[in-house]
Scaffold this motif. Sequence first.
Motif, PDB file in Angstrom:
ATOM      1  N   GLU A   5       0.836  -1.202   0.000  1.00  0.00           N
ATOM      2  CA  GLU A   5       0.000   0.000   0.000  1.00  0.00           C
ATOM      3  C   GLU A   5       0.872   1.254   0.000  1.00  0.00           C
ATOM      4  O   GLU A   5       1.986   1.255   0.542  1.00  0.00           O
ATOM      5  CB  GLU A   5      -0.907   0.051   1.236  1.00  0.00           C
ATOM      6  CG  GLU A   5      -1.859  -1.110   1.380  1.00  0.00           C
ATOM      7  CD  GLU A   5      -1.387  -2.134   2.379  1.00  0.00           C
ATOM      8  OE1 GLU A   5      -2.215  -2.848   2.966  1.00  0.00           O
ATOM      9  OE2 GLU A   5      -0.150  -2.244   2.585  1.00  0.00           O
ATOM     10  N   SER A   6       0.325   2.303  -0.566  1.00  0.00           N
ATOM     11  CA  SER A   6       0.978   3.607  -0.541  1.00  0.00           C
ATOM     12  C   SER A   6      -0.072   4.694  -0.642  1.00  0.00           C
ATOM     13  O   SER A   6      -1.241   4.410  -0.970  1.00  0.00           O
ATOM     14  CB  SER A   6       1.994   3.733  -1.675  1.00  0.00           C
ATOM     15  OG  SER A   6       1.350   3.617  -2.929  1.00  0.00           O
ATOM     16  N   GLY A   8      -0.881   7.001   1.862  1.00  0.00           N
ATOM     17  CA  GLY A   8      -1.392   7.532   3.114  1.00  0.00           C
ATOM     18  C   GLY A   8      -0.657   8.802   3.525  1.00  0.00           C
ATOM     19  O   GLY A   8       0.327   9.201   2.902  1.00  0.00           O
ATOM     20  N   LEU A  19      -5.238   6.192  -2.121  1.00  0.00           N
ATOM     21  CA  LEU A  19      -4.418   5.053  -1.732  1.00  0.00           C
ATOM     22  C   LEU A  19      -4.248   4.113  -2.918  1.00  0.00           C
ATOM     23  O   LEU A  19      -5.159   3.956  -3.731  1.00  0.00           O
ATOM     24  CB  LEU A  19      -5.062   4.298  -0.571  1.00  0.00           C
ATOM     25  CG  LEU A  19      -5.419   5.104   0.673  1.00  0.00           C
ATOM     26  CD1 LEU A  19      -5.970   4.164   1.749  1.00  0.00           C
ATOM     27  CD2 LEU A  19      -4.224   5.868   1.193  1.00  0.00           C
ATOM     28  N   CYS A  21      -2.614   0.105  -3.958  1.00  0.00           N
ATOM     29  CA  CYS A  21      -2.144  -1.191  -3.472  1.00  0.00           C
ATOM     30  C   CYS A  21      -1.702  -2.007  -4.677  1.00  0.00           C
ATOM     31  O   CYS A  21      -2.536  -2.388  -5.506  1.00  0.00           O
ATOM     32  CB  CYS A  21      -3.238  -1.913  -2.713  1.00  0.00           C
ATOM     33  SG  CYS A  21      -2.853  -3.623  -2.299  1.00  0.00           S
ATOM     34  N   ARG A  37     -10.003  -0.876   7.185  1.00  0.00           N
ATOM     35  CA  ARG A  37      -9.311   0.097   8.025  1.00  0.00           C
ATOM     36  C   ARG A  37      -9.486  -0.278   9.495  1.00  0.00           C
ATOM     37  O   ARG A  37     -10.455  -0.953   9.867  1.00  0.00           O
ATOM     38  CB  ARG A  37      -9.820   1.519   7.785  1.00  0.00           C
ATOM     39  CG  ARG A  37     -11.255   1.780   8.221  1.00  0.00           C
ATOM     40  CD  ARG A  37     -11.676   3.187   7.812  1.00  0.00           C
ATOM     41  NE  ARG A  37     -13.041   3.494   8.219  1.00  0.00           N
ATOM     42  CZ  ARG A  37     -13.700   4.599   7.866  1.00  0.00           C
ATOM     43  NH1 ARG A  37     -13.088   5.508   7.092  1.00  0.00           N
ATOM     44  NH2 ARG A  37     -14.925   4.796   8.284  1.00  0.00           N
ATOM     45  N   VAL A  92      -5.444   3.059  10.143  1.00  0.00           N
ATOM     46  CA  VAL A  92      -4.530   2.363   9.244  1.00  0.00           C
ATOM     47  C   VAL A  92      -5.391   1.641   8.211  1.00  0.00           C
ATOM     48  O   VAL A  92      -6.326   0.920   8.569  1.00  0.00           O
ATOM     49  CB  VAL A  92      -3.641   1.364   9.989  1.00  0.00           C
ATOM     50  CG1 VAL A  92      -2.728   0.624   9.012  1.00  0.00           C
ATOM     51  CG2 VAL A  92      -2.811   2.080  11.052  1.00  0.00           C
ATOM     52  N   TYR A  94      -5.749  -1.034   5.145  1.00  0.00           N
ATOM     53  CA  TYR A  94      -5.135  -2.275   4.670  1.00  0.00           C
ATOM     54  C   TYR A  94      -5.789  -2.727   3.362  1.00  0.00           C
ATOM     55  O   TYR A  94      -7.019  -2.672   3.217  1.00  0.00           O
ATOM     56  CB  TYR A  94      -5.322  -3.388   5.688  1.00  0.00           C
ATOM     57  CG  TYR A  94      -4.670  -3.143   7.023  1.00  0.00           C
ATOM     58  CD1 TYR A  94      -5.349  -2.511   8.047  1.00  0.00           C
ATOM     59  CD2 TYR A  94      -3.353  -3.557   7.260  1.00  0.00           C
ATOM     60  CE1 TYR A  94      -4.762  -2.286   9.269  1.00  0.00           C
ATOM     61  CE2 TYR A  94      -2.758  -3.346   8.493  1.00  0.00           C
ATOM     62  CZ  TYR A  94      -3.468  -2.706   9.485  1.00  0.00           C
ATOM     63  OH  TYR A  94      -2.877  -2.489  10.706  1.00  0.00           O
ATOM     64  N   ARG A 109       0.579  -4.526   4.510  1.00  0.00           N
ATOM     65  CA  ARG A 109       1.020  -4.133   5.842  1.00  0.00           C
ATOM     66  C   ARG A 109       0.340  -2.863   6.338  1.00  0.00           C
ATOM     67  O   ARG A 109       0.505  -2.512   7.511  1.00  0.00           O
ATOM     68  CB  ARG A 109       2.531  -3.957   5.843  1.00  0.00           C
ATOM     69  CG  ARG A 109       3.258  -5.236   5.472  1.00  0.00           C
ATOM     70  CD  ARG A 109       4.754  -5.098   5.557  1.00  0.00           C
ATOM     71  NE  ARG A 109       5.205  -4.987   6.941  1.00  0.00           N
ATOM     72  CZ  ARG A 109       6.465  -4.980   7.308  1.00  0.00           C
ATOM     73  NH1 ARG A 109       7.415  -5.051   6.404  1.00  0.00           N
ATOM     74  NH2 ARG A 109       6.801  -4.887   8.574  1.00  0.00           N
ATOM     75  N   THR A 111      -1.275   1.315   5.531  1.00  0.00           N
ATOM     76  CA  THR A 111      -0.772   2.679   5.376  1.00  0.00           C
ATOM     77  C   THR A 111      -1.619   3.595   6.265  1.00  0.00           C
ATOM     78  O   THR A 111      -2.848   3.467   6.310  1.00  0.00           O
ATOM     79  CB  THR A 111      -0.804   3.133   3.903  1.00  0.00           C
ATOM     80  OG1 THR A 111      -0.208   4.420   3.772  1.00  0.00           O
ATOM     81  CG2 THR A 111      -2.218   3.183   3.339  1.00  0.00           C
ATOM     82  N   GLN A 112      -0.952   4.486   6.977  1.00  0.00           N
ATOM     83  CA  GLN A 112      -1.641   5.346   7.941  1.00  0.00           C
ATOM     84  C   GLN A 112      -2.286   6.528   7.239  1.00  0.00           C
ATOM     85  O   GLN A 112      -1.645   7.224   6.440  1.00  0.00           O
ATOM     86  CB  GLN A 112      -0.649   5.854   8.987  1.00  0.00           C
ATOM     87  CG  GLN A 112      -1.242   6.840   9.991  1.00  0.00           C
ATOM     88  CD  GLN A 112      -2.194   6.184  10.955  1.00  0.00           C
ATOM     89  OE1 GLN A 112      -1.910   5.140  11.536  1.00  0.00           O
ATOM     90  NE2 GLN A 112      -3.357   6.810  11.161  1.00  0.00           N
TER      91      GLN A 112
END
Length: 117
Positions: A5-6, A8, A19, A21, A37, A92, A94, A109, A111-112
Motif C-alpha cells: 500500500e501507498s 497515506g 491510496l 495497493c 481500516r 490504518v 489495509y 502491511r 498505510t496510515q
Amino acid sequence: VQLVESGGGLVQPGGSLRLSCEASGLTFSSYAMKWYRQAPGKERELVARISEGGAFIYYADSVQGRFTISRDSAKNTVYLQMNTLKPEDTAVYYCMADWIYGSNDYWGRGTQVTVSS
C-alpha cells in the motif's frame, strides 16, 4: 505474494487522498480486492470491495458517496480515492486480496491515514 500500500498521510478535514495497493506474485484477475481500516481501539472494518472483474462494488455506509474503489488490471493495482475526509476516517488502511475460488487471502502491511487540522 506481496501487497504494498501507498498514498497515506496527514490531510486536513475536507481534503482528499488516493491510496494504492500494488499486488505481485498472484493472478490478479482471480482475486476480489478489498480495503479495510482499523482505528485505534476499534475492530478492523471493511471499507470497500471490488470484484475480480470490477463489475461489482460495495461500500460501507460510512464512506458511501465519498470513497471510490477501482482497479487497474494492467498494473495489478487497486485504488481507493478518498474525498471529503473526516477526522473519523483516521485509521490504518489495509489492502486485502480475496481469492474467488476459495478461502486464500493476502494482506498488505497497511498505510496510515490521519485526518486532522
